[in-house]
Scaffold this active site. Structure first.
Site, PDB file in Angstrom:
ATOM      1  CE1 TYR A 192      35.764  41.169  46.342  1.00 14.57           C
ATOM      2  CE2 TYR A 192      36.799  42.277  44.499  1.00 14.57           C
ATOM      3  CZ  TYR A 192      36.710  41.191  45.339  1.00 14.57           C
ATOM      4  OH  TYR A 192      37.567  40.125  45.176  1.00 14.57           O
TER       5      TYR A 192
ATOM      6  CE  LYS B 255      34.135  38.316  44.541  1.00 16.52           C
ATOM      7  NZ  LYS B 255      35.210  38.405  43.516  1.00 16.52           N
TER       8      LYS B 255
ATOM      9  CB  VAL C 292      31.019  36.944  42.610  1.00 16.85           C
ATOM     10  CG1 VAL C 292      32.026  37.382  41.545  1.00 16.85           C
ATOM     11  CG2 VAL C 292      29.727  37.743  42.484  1.00 16.85           C
TER      12      VAL C 292
ATOM     13  CB  THR D  68      39.455  36.435  38.958  1.00 16.20           C
ATOM     14  OG1 THR D  68      39.195  36.094  40.318  1.00 16.20           O
ATOM     15  CG2 THR D  68      39.788  35.184  38.180  1.00 16.20           C
TER      16      THR D  68
END
Length: 300
Positions: free
Chosen positions: A142, A170, A210, A54
């Site tokens: 991640y 995540k 998250v 992001t």
């Protein structure tokens, strides 16, 4: 190791995958980043993840990434944790970014699976171990195979959980069974990386989330966790359902979340600015739809 206790949240429960504000000319907007970070923490975020997907990490420089960590740390102080995205397709470069993040004042690093080259699981494991060994910061793995082309298999997660600095995940795997397998056998803190899974993952022992959508409605998403913790599971479910329209409009409308979030933040006169190429801005129709969904959620 087998555990039934929910792990302590290493970075808090409600984390925002913060956008990286740019000026109209496309330069890094550190003042805007500080104002946005302060708003997010004031509105309920326990932590901020910088320079993730992001945050447009593919198009920000190493110098910009470090400057962003320093600026946000100055803005939020010790009110929130800062996790710096350092993952790349290159182990050596990832180590360099992790060391730079540590020096800049981050509390942890987010490390995505190496992408494009699609390494086998033993190489994926070695990559994460090398990064975790390189600095003193705790590591968030991640797992997002839809972007990287390679997932972190549950058995690989189980082995990596033994590393003292690999503390969290995540989770964007869309493998709920695999996630629960790891949750039941490790003390890894699992953060939902997909907003539609916030309550579901939390209910089976996850740590929190998250969230990209938290850039827009940090208080509303946090309220899902707060309701569940208070024992009001019906309210938690209702709040999750109320957020569905905005989640879908932001994350599943055919555009990257960075594009949709920046479009709405700009429309709300909040720090955002343009996206960097190859991303392109959302059109007016998309922005109007996002604004309408946002207003409906705020009124709920």
């Amino acid at each position: 190791m087998t555990t039934t206790a929910t792990p302590a949240p290493p970075f808090g429960r409600a984390l925002c995958a913060m956008i990286t504000p740019f000026t109209d000319s496309g330069a890094l907007d550190l003042d805007g980043a500080q104002r946005l970070a302060d708003r997010l923490v004031t509105e309920g975020c326990d932590g901020l993840v910088l320079s993730g997907t992001t945050g447009e990490s593919p198009t920000t420089t190493d110098v910009e990434k470090s400057a962003l960590v320093r600026a946000v740390r100055d803005a939020v102080g010790e009110r929130a944790s800062i996790v710096a995205g350092v993952g790349t397709a290159d182990t050596r470069h990832t180590v360099e970014l992790a060391l730079a993040a540590e020096k800049a004042g981050a509390d942890g690093v987010l490390v995505v699976t190496p992408y494009y080259s699609r390494p086998p699981q033993d190489a994926v494991e070695e990559h994460f171990r090398t990064v975790a060994d390189a600095s003193g910061l705790p590591v968030v793995l991640y797992d997002i195979p839809g972007r990287t082309g390679t997932r972190i298999e549950p058995d690989t997660m189980l082995r990596l959980a033994a590393h003292p600095r690999i503390v969290a995940v995540k989770d964007c795997s869309y493998d709920f069974l695999g996630t629960q397998k790891v949750l039941s056998r490790t003390e890894l803190a699992y953060y939902a990386g997909c907003e539609e899974h916030i309550l579901a993952l939390y209910a089976v022992g996850g740590t929190g989330y998250v969230s990209t959508v938290a850039n827009l409605v940090p208080r509303q998403l946090r309220s899902i966790l707060d309701a569940f913790d208070a024992g009001d599971t019906a309210r938690a479910a209702r709040l999750q359902q109320q957020a569905t329209e905005l989640i879908e409009s932001t994350m599943s409308a055919g555009l990257p979340g960075t594009v949709t979030v920046k479009a709405l933040l700009n429309d709300l006169d909040l720090p955002a600015g343009p996206v960097r190429a190859p991303l392109r801005p959302a059109d007016r129709k998309t922005t109007d739809g996002l604004r309408a969904a946002y207003e409906r959620l705020r009124a709920a």
